[in-house]
Design an enzyme around this catalytic site. Sequence first.
Site, short mmCIF file in Angstrom:
data_model
loop_
_atom_site.label_atom_id
_atom_site.label_comp_id
_atom_site.label_asym_id
_atom_site.label_seq_id
_atom_site.Cartn_x
_atom_site.Cartn_y
_atom_site.Cartn_z
N GLY A 1 0.83 -1.21 0.00
CA GLY A 1 0.00 0.00 0.00
C GLY A 1 0.86 1.26 0.00
N HIS A 2 1.86 1.27 0.90
CA HIS A 2 2.76 2.43 0.96
C HIS A 2 3.54 2.57 -0.35
CE1 HIS A 2 2.60 1.27 5.36
NE2 HIS A 2 2.23 2.53 5.41
N GLY B 1 -3.45 7.37 1.77
CA GLY B 1 -4.31 6.28 1.32
C GLY B 1 -5.77 6.55 1.65
N LYS C 1 -7.78 4.30 2.39
CA LYS C 1 -8.23 3.35 3.41
C LYS C 1 -8.55 4.08 4.70
CE LYS C 1 -6.00 1.04 6.24
NZ LYS C 1 -5.98 0.52 7.56
N ASP C 2 -7.69 5.05 5.04
CA ASP C 2 -7.94 5.88 6.23
C ASP C 2 -8.78 7.08 5.78
OD1 ASP C 2 -6.27 4.38 8.16
OD2 ASP C 2 -4.69 4.92 6.79
N SER D 1 -2.81 -3.33 5.65
CA SER D 1 -2.56 -2.50 6.83
C SER D 1 -1.47 -3.16 7.67
CB SER D 1 -3.85 -2.41 7.67
OG SER D 1 -3.54 -1.96 8.98
N SER D 2 -0.65 -2.34 8.30
CA SER D 2 0.39 -2.89 9.18
C SER D 2 -0.25 -3.69 10.31
CB SER D 2 1.23 -1.76 9.77
OG SER D 2 1.85 -1.06 8.73
N ARG D 3 -1.43 -3.29 10.72
CA ARG D 3 -2.07 -3.95 11.87
C ARG D 3 -2.65 -5.33 11.51
NH1 ARG D 3 -3.31 1.74 13.59
NH2 ARG D 3 -2.16 2.00 15.54
O1 PAF Z 1 -1.55 7.06 8.02
C1 PAF Z 1 -0.49 7.07 8.69
O2 PAF Z 1 0.39 6.24 8.54
C2 PAF Z 1 -0.30 8.14 9.74
O3 PAF Z 1 -1.49 8.45 10.36
C3 PAF Z 1 0.39 9.41 9.20
C4 PAF Z 1 -0.46 10.11 8.16
C5 PAF Z 1 1.73 9.04 8.61
C6 PAF Z 1 0.63 10.40 10.34
O4 PAF Z 1 1.44 9.87 11.33
#
Ligand code: PAF
Length: 281
Positions: free
Chosen positions: A36-37, A149, A151-152, A187-189
């Site tokens: 994703g990143h 993203g 997603k958030d 997601s990392s989680r």
């Molecule tokens: O989405 C994230 O990973 C974090 O909330 C962010 C935007 C890097 C802020 O710490």
Amino acid sequence: MRQVKSISELREQLTTVRNSEKKIALVPTMGNLHEGHLSLVKQVQAKADFVVVSLFVNPTQFVEGEDFDSYPRTLESDLQLLDNLNIDLVFMPNADEIYPDGNEVTTVVTVPELDSIYCGKFRPGHFQGVATVVSKLFNIVQPDVAIFGNKDYQQLLVIRNLVKNLNFPIEIIGSSTMREKDGLAMSSRNQYLTDSERQQAPLLYKCICETAKSLENGEKNYAKLERDAVSSLKAAGFRPEYLNICDAKSLKTPKNQRLVIIAAAWLGKARLIDNVAVQTL
Ligand code: PAF
């Protein structure tokens, strides 16, 4: 790839870049990078001449009792992945660099209303932490463009609002959610899921998609759709916090046809969030 830990060095490096009239992009992350990143990085590389990725696990966006200490930190593999993508600079400050007077006494940024509903209600203070660190990163890096993203989704709206209200001259790009083959949002989680929970996890997206389909087919009883989806999640062992059909821009009660279904639910130790945009007739 340049690796920079201090704000002063970062500013020095970026002054030269800016003086050569290069367009600067920022990809803010908390590290533990996944596909994703990486897709955020690739997208923004096509839009800018110089890409900065920040790696910073921001303490102020974790609420008391959350996973700040255990949040996965994988600096070496993150640096390798970014190097493979040929990004220009990694900014990896420590907490003292970002909050020199400590987290508790720092100046904060709040985005009223949006920051206290849905995820903001269940994670009080979370969006203030996000808005504060993102504003700081914007001031430190002064990018022309920044990418986040979808997603958030609520976070993206919080950021779009702060950019508008604080007059940051930055273009904000919202990028499509990257999903595993079975639909689970990356997601990392997700690492907190056990093997059997991992099998169940895609149901969150499935429930949202089914709700979206009913809306597209003309169903107007939002409360019933929300109740049915929450019941399905509970029956499958999720602990839903919310699943709501909202106006896509404000997250309030829908007023026009641009909707978003947003949801958060716990599965074991993992808090999963997801959303789907819907355009009704
Ligand atoms: O989405 C994230 O990973 C974090 O909330 C962010 C935007 C890097 C802020 O710490």
